[in-house]
Scaffold this motif. Structure first.
Motif, PDB file in Angstrom:
ATOM      1  N   ASN A 172     -31.055 -15.269  28.711  1.00 51.05           N
ATOM      2  CA  ASN A 172     -31.646 -14.961  27.702  1.00 51.05           C
ATOM      3  C   ASN A 172     -33.203 -14.922  28.552  1.00 51.05           C
ATOM      4  O   ASN A 172     -33.994 -15.255  28.961  1.00 51.05           O
ATOM      5  CB  ASN A 172     -32.460 -16.000  26.543  1.00 51.05           C
ATOM      6  CG  ASN A 172     -33.305 -15.069  25.068  1.00 51.05           C
ATOM      7  OD1 ASN A 172     -33.512 -13.916  25.702  1.00 51.05           O
ATOM      8  ND2 ASN A 172     -33.822 -15.736  24.952  1.00 51.05           N
ATOM      9  N   THR A 173     -33.480 -13.566  28.709  1.00 45.84           N
ATOM     10  CA  THR A 173     -34.612 -12.920  29.995  1.00 45.84           C
ATOM     11  C   THR A 173     -35.195 -13.068  29.395  1.00 45.84           C
ATOM     12  O   THR A 173     -36.156 -12.338  29.897  1.00 45.84           O
ATOM     13  CB  THR A 173     -33.987 -12.743  31.145  1.00 45.84           C
ATOM     14  OG1 THR A 173     -33.040 -11.022  31.176  1.00 45.84           O
ATOM     15  CG2 THR A 173     -33.287 -13.297  32.252  1.00 45.84           C
ATOM     16  N   ASP A 174     -34.969 -12.093  28.301  1.00 47.98           N
ATOM     17  CA  ASP A 174     -36.391 -11.234  27.525  1.00 47.98           C
ATOM     18  C   ASP A 174     -37.517 -11.584  27.262  1.00 47.98           C
ATOM     19  O   ASP A 174     -38.554 -11.163  27.404  1.00 47.98           O
ATOM     20  CB  ASP A 174     -35.931 -10.771  26.225  1.00 47.98           C
ATOM     21  CG  ASP A 174     -34.349 -10.276  25.670  1.00 47.98           C
ATOM     22  OD1 ASP A 174     -33.552  -9.442  27.110  1.00 47.98           O
ATOM     23  OD2 ASP A 174     -33.726 -10.061  24.897  1.00 47.98           O
ATOM     24  N   TYR A 175     -37.449 -13.592  27.250  1.00 47.68           N
ATOM     25  CA  TYR A 175     -38.991 -13.811  27.127  1.00 47.68           C
ATOM     26  C   TYR A 175     -39.922 -13.856  28.868  1.00 47.68           C
ATOM     27  O   TYR A 175     -40.913 -12.984  28.097  1.00 47.68           O
ATOM     28  CB  TYR A 175     -38.990 -15.044  26.424  1.00 47.68           C
ATOM     29  CG  TYR A 175     -40.248 -16.187  26.610  1.00 47.68           C
ATOM     30  CD1 TYR A 175     -41.139 -15.441  25.034  1.00 47.68           C
ATOM     31  CD2 TYR A 175     -40.119 -16.374  27.890  1.00 47.68           C
ATOM     32  CE1 TYR A 175     -42.165 -16.053  25.286  1.00 47.68           C
ATOM     33  CE2 TYR A 175     -42.191 -17.489  27.556  1.00 47.68           C
ATOM     34  CZ  TYR A 175     -42.788 -17.008  26.761  1.00 47.68           C
ATOM     35  OH  TYR A 175     -43.952 -17.336  26.553  1.00 47.68           O
ATOM     36  N   TRP A 176     -39.032 -13.629  29.095  1.00 44.82           N
ATOM     37  CA  TRP A 176     -39.525 -13.671  30.503  1.00 44.82           C
ATOM     38  C   TRP A 176     -40.502 -11.948  31.584  1.00 44.82           C
ATOM     39  O   TRP A 176     -40.609 -12.270  31.816  1.00 44.82           O
ATOM     40  CB  TRP A 176     -38.971 -14.902  31.270  1.00 44.82           C
ATOM     41  CG  TRP A 176     -39.026 -15.612  31.086  1.00 44.82           C
ATOM     42  CD1 TRP A 176     -37.352 -15.994  30.682  1.00 44.82           C
ATOM     43  CD2 TRP A 176     -40.022 -17.312  31.001  1.00 44.82           C
ATOM     44  NE1 TRP A 176     -37.648 -17.891  30.560  1.00 44.82           N
ATOM     45  CE2 TRP A 176     -39.725 -17.491  30.629  1.00 44.82           C
ATOM     46  CE3 TRP A 176     -41.338 -16.428  31.511  1.00 44.82           C
ATOM     47  CZ2 TRP A 176     -39.938 -19.046  30.142  1.00 44.82           C
ATOM     48  CZ3 TRP A 176     -41.587 -18.265  30.949  1.00 44.82           C
ATOM     49  CH2 TRP A 176     -41.000 -18.800  31.076  1.00 44.82           C
ATOM     50  N   THR A 177     -39.357 -11.500  30.676  1.00 43.56           N
ATOM     51  CA  THR A 177     -39.046  -9.748  31.141  1.00 43.56           C
ATOM     52  C   THR A 177     -39.847  -9.122  30.151  1.00 43.56           C
ATOM     53  O   THR A 177     -40.423  -7.823  31.135  1.00 43.56           O
ATOM     54  CB  THR A 177     -37.940  -9.451  32.186  1.00 43.56           C
ATOM     55  OG1 THR A 177     -36.900  -9.356  30.728  1.00 43.56           O
ATOM     56  CG2 THR A 177     -37.356  -9.791  32.338  1.00 43.56           C
ATOM     57  N   GLN A 178     -39.973  -9.172  29.153  1.00 46.81           N
ATOM     58  CA  GLN A 178     -40.704  -7.845  28.491  1.00 46.81           C
ATOM     59  C   GLN A 178     -41.662  -8.159  27.363  1.00 46.81           C
ATOM     60  O   GLN A 178     -42.903  -7.992  26.994  1.00 46.81           O
ATOM     61  CB  GLN A 178     -39.851  -7.840  27.009  1.00 46.81           C
ATOM     62  CG  GLN A 178     -38.536  -6.908  27.846  1.00 46.81           C
ATOM     63  CD  GLN A 178     -37.314  -6.710  26.492  1.00 46.81           C
ATOM     64  OE1 GLN A 178     -37.695  -6.976  25.398  1.00 46.81           O
ATOM     65  NE2 GLN A 178     -36.320  -6.666  26.669  1.00 46.81           N
ATOM     66  N   TYR A 179     -42.558  -9.404  27.915  1.00 39.46           N
ATOM     67  CA  TYR A 179     -43.706 -10.660  27.651  1.00 39.46           C
ATOM     68  C   TYR A 179     -45.336 -10.471  28.328  1.00 39.46           C
ATOM     69  O   TYR A 179     -44.827 -11.178  28.876  1.00 39.46           O
ATOM     70  CB  TYR A 179     -43.635 -10.942  25.845  1.00 39.46           C
ATOM     71  CG  TYR A 179     -41.787 -10.818  24.677  1.00 39.46           C
ATOM     72  CD1 TYR A 179     -43.150 -10.274  23.766  1.00 39.46           C
ATOM     73  CD2 TYR A 179     -41.052 -11.256  25.394  1.00 39.46           C
ATOM     74  CE1 TYR A 179     -42.134  -9.967  22.763  1.00 39.46           C
ATOM     75  CE2 TYR A 179     -40.303 -11.096  24.021  1.00 39.46           C
ATOM     76  CZ  TYR A 179     -41.172  -9.793  22.992  1.00 39.46           C
ATOM     77  OH  TYR A 179     -39.893  -9.427  21.480  1.00 39.46           O
TER      78      TYR A 179
END
Length: 57
Positions: free
Chosen positions: A50-57
């Motif tokens: 789950n890299t969404d937190y680090w790449t999209q926010y």
């Protein structure tokens, strides 16, 4: 496998997809007596990376 099957029969585990050990759900005491929880059908591979937190926010 025999031990896991025994735990399923005793309502300590819920394991609908026997081909994948990551789908085992441990049931709490109150869940064994009533309705079982719904198992999340999403793939664990995508949620573990789950890299969404680090790449999209």
């Amino acid at each position: 496998m025999a031990a896991l099957d025994a735990l399923v029969k005793a309502n300590y585990l819920q394991w609908d997809d026997k081909s994948d050990a990551t789908k085992i759900v441990i049931l709490q005491g109150w869940e064994r007596e009533v309705e079982r929880p719904k198992v999340d059908s999403r793939s664990t591979a995508s949620s573990s990376a789950n890299t969404d937190y680090w790449t999209q926010y």
